[in-house]
Design an enzyme around this catalytic site. Structure first.
Site, short mmCIF file in Angstrom:
data_model
loop_
_atom_site.label_atom_id
_atom_site.label_comp_id
_atom_site.label_asym_id
_atom_site.label_seq_id
_atom_site.Cartn_x
_atom_site.Cartn_y
_atom_site.Cartn_z
N ILE A 1 -0.23 7.67 -10.83
CA ILE A 1 0.80 7.37 -9.84
C ILE A 1 1.98 6.66 -10.50
CG2 ILE A 1 1.35 6.16 -7.71
CD1 ILE A 1 -1.63 6.48 -6.94
N ASP B 1 1.23 -2.44 -18.56
CA ASP B 1 -0.16 -1.98 -18.45
C ASP B 1 -0.82 -2.22 -19.80
OD1 ASP B 1 -2.61 -0.58 -18.37
OD2 ASP B 1 -1.84 0.71 -16.77
N ALA C 1 0.05 0.09 -3.60
CA ALA C 1 -1.24 0.00 -4.28
C ALA C 1 -2.33 -0.46 -3.32
CB ALA C 1 -1.12 -0.96 -5.48
N ARG C 2 -2.61 -1.76 -3.30
CA ARG C 2 -3.55 -2.38 -2.37
C ARG C 2 -2.93 -3.66 -1.86
NH1 ARG C 2 -5.56 1.82 -2.03
NH2 ARG C 2 -7.75 2.46 -2.15
N ASP D 1 3.56 -0.44 1.85
CA ASP D 1 2.69 0.61 2.39
C ASP D 1 1.23 0.18 2.39
OD1 ASP D 1 2.28 3.39 3.32
OD2 ASP D 1 1.24 3.64 1.40
N GLU E 1 -5.68 -3.53 7.46
CA GLU E 1 -5.24 -2.17 7.80
C GLU E 1 -6.09 -1.60 8.93
OE1 GLU E 1 -5.18 0.14 4.19
OE2 GLU E 1 -3.37 -0.85 3.47
N HIS F 1 0.13 2.63 5.07
CA HIS F 1 -0.68 3.21 4.00
C HIS F 1 -0.76 4.73 4.16
CE1 HIS F 1 -3.87 1.74 0.93
NE2 HIS F 1 -3.17 2.76 0.47
N ILE F 2 0.39 5.38 3.96
CA ILE F 2 0.52 6.80 4.27
C ILE F 2 0.44 7.71 3.04
CG2 ILE F 2 1.89 6.34 6.33
CD1 ILE F 2 4.40 7.13 4.70
N GLY F 3 0.24 7.13 1.85
CA GLY F 3 0.28 7.94 0.64
C GLY F 3 -0.64 9.14 0.66
#
Length: 320
Positions: free
Chosen positions: A151, A171, A235-236, A260, A265, A286-288
């Site tokens: 992603i 990262d 992400a979260r 998102d 949730e 959270h629509i991904g």
């Protein structure tokens, strides 16, 4: 007989495929569904919580396949202790999630949600309105990517393609050794989130929820960012300390945020109250992974993973 159980209700087309491959699958409407720990060998799960207590109750469980990438609703340590193989499905929704990142960035920078609200309420907008005056450019700006998986890679490419953006990646697990897509994506590296934060105009989060990423974004970090900066969380929820973010938005410590992913949730007014009224917060629930084609493809892959496990083939995308 090897019994397979769907703990959640899945996409209609994907569920049809699931019943073709596993004609005896136990779905939520089945009267025996609640007693699944007594007989399930394999479990399909999306949002349901699979706690350590449930895992310890199971008598025959060997396999869990998670519908999607994240698996923080499943007790991984309990699976490991009991020898249960847990697999997830990374990458299927990646393009959709990256698109959500791009959409949230655009909506934040152009104040689209607030402007739409004002127009619906009949306000005669002109450039003296803060909602218009504070609209910002994105072309040539610096985009920080935290998390360089599939992603994060796609989001970086979209930021470059749409906005000619400059990319900074954090990262610590991705090396520049010619073996990853990042070798062909123009970018700089940051040694830490703290190093990256003051440099970026947009900070976009693309990491799983792990002990090392929980509360990764806090108020002290947000205070080091530009006052014009935008934070994007696809992400979260718990990767960001939400209370700290709400303070940062209320006090204009950063310009705006596109959220998102939420701690609670679906996000409701009962839980979030007047946070949902913040003018510099652009929201989605959270629509991904929501598009129908993504849901179908994910369900089909989930079923294929389980069939391979039951047939004794080596696990794909194994978590534990």
């Amino acid at each position: 007989m090897l019994r397979v159980v769907a703990l959640d209700t899945f996409d209609p087309e994907g569920s049809k495929y699931m019943r073709e491959v596993f004609p005896d699958v136990i779905e939520p409407e089945n009267p025996s569904h609640s007693s699944w720990p007594n007989y399930a060998v394999g479990v399909f799960v999306a949002k349901s919580r699979v706690t350590a207590d449930l895992i310890h109750q199971t008598k025959k469980l060997k396999f869990i396949v998670r519908h999607g990438t994240g698996y923080d609703n499943i007790d991984v340590e309990a699976c490991e202790k009991k020898g249960i193989i847990l697999c997830n499905l990374p990458g299927i929704s990646a393009m959709s999630v990256a698109e959500v990142s791009l959409a949230l960035v655009g909506a934040c920078s152009k104040n689209l949600i607030e402007l739409s609200r004002q127009m619906r309420e009949g306000e005669r907008l002109n450039k003296k309105f803060k909602s218009l005056y504070s609209v910002t450019l994105l072309t040539g700006k610096t985009f920080g990517i935290i998390g360089g998986g599939r992603i994060g890679q796609l989001a970086a490419k979209k930021f470059i393609g749409a906005y000619d953006g400059k990319i900074i990646l954090y990262d610590p697990y991705i090396l520049l050794d010619g073996s990853t897509p990042w070798d062909s994506i123009p970018h700089d590296r940051a040694a830490s989130v703290q190093e990256m934060a003051p440099l970026v105009d947009v900070l976009s989060l693309h990491v799983p929820l792990l002990p090392t990423t929980r509360n990764l974004i806090t108020l002290p970090l947000l205070k080091t960012m530009k006052r014009t900066a935008i934070l994007i969380n696809v992400a979260r929820g718990s990767v960001v300390n939400e209370e700290d973010l709400w303070i940062a938005l209320r006090e204009n410590i950063i310009a705006s945020a596109g959220v998102d992913a939420w701690v609670s949730e679906p996000p409701t007014r009962e839980v979030y109250g007047d946070v949902l009224d913040l003018q510099n917060l652009v929201m989605s629930p959270h629509i991904g992974g929501s598009p129908a084609e993504v849901q179908t493809a994910t369900c089909i892959s989930m079923v294929d993973h389980m069939k391979e496990l039951i047939d004794g083939r080596p696990p794909r995308d194994r978590v534990v």
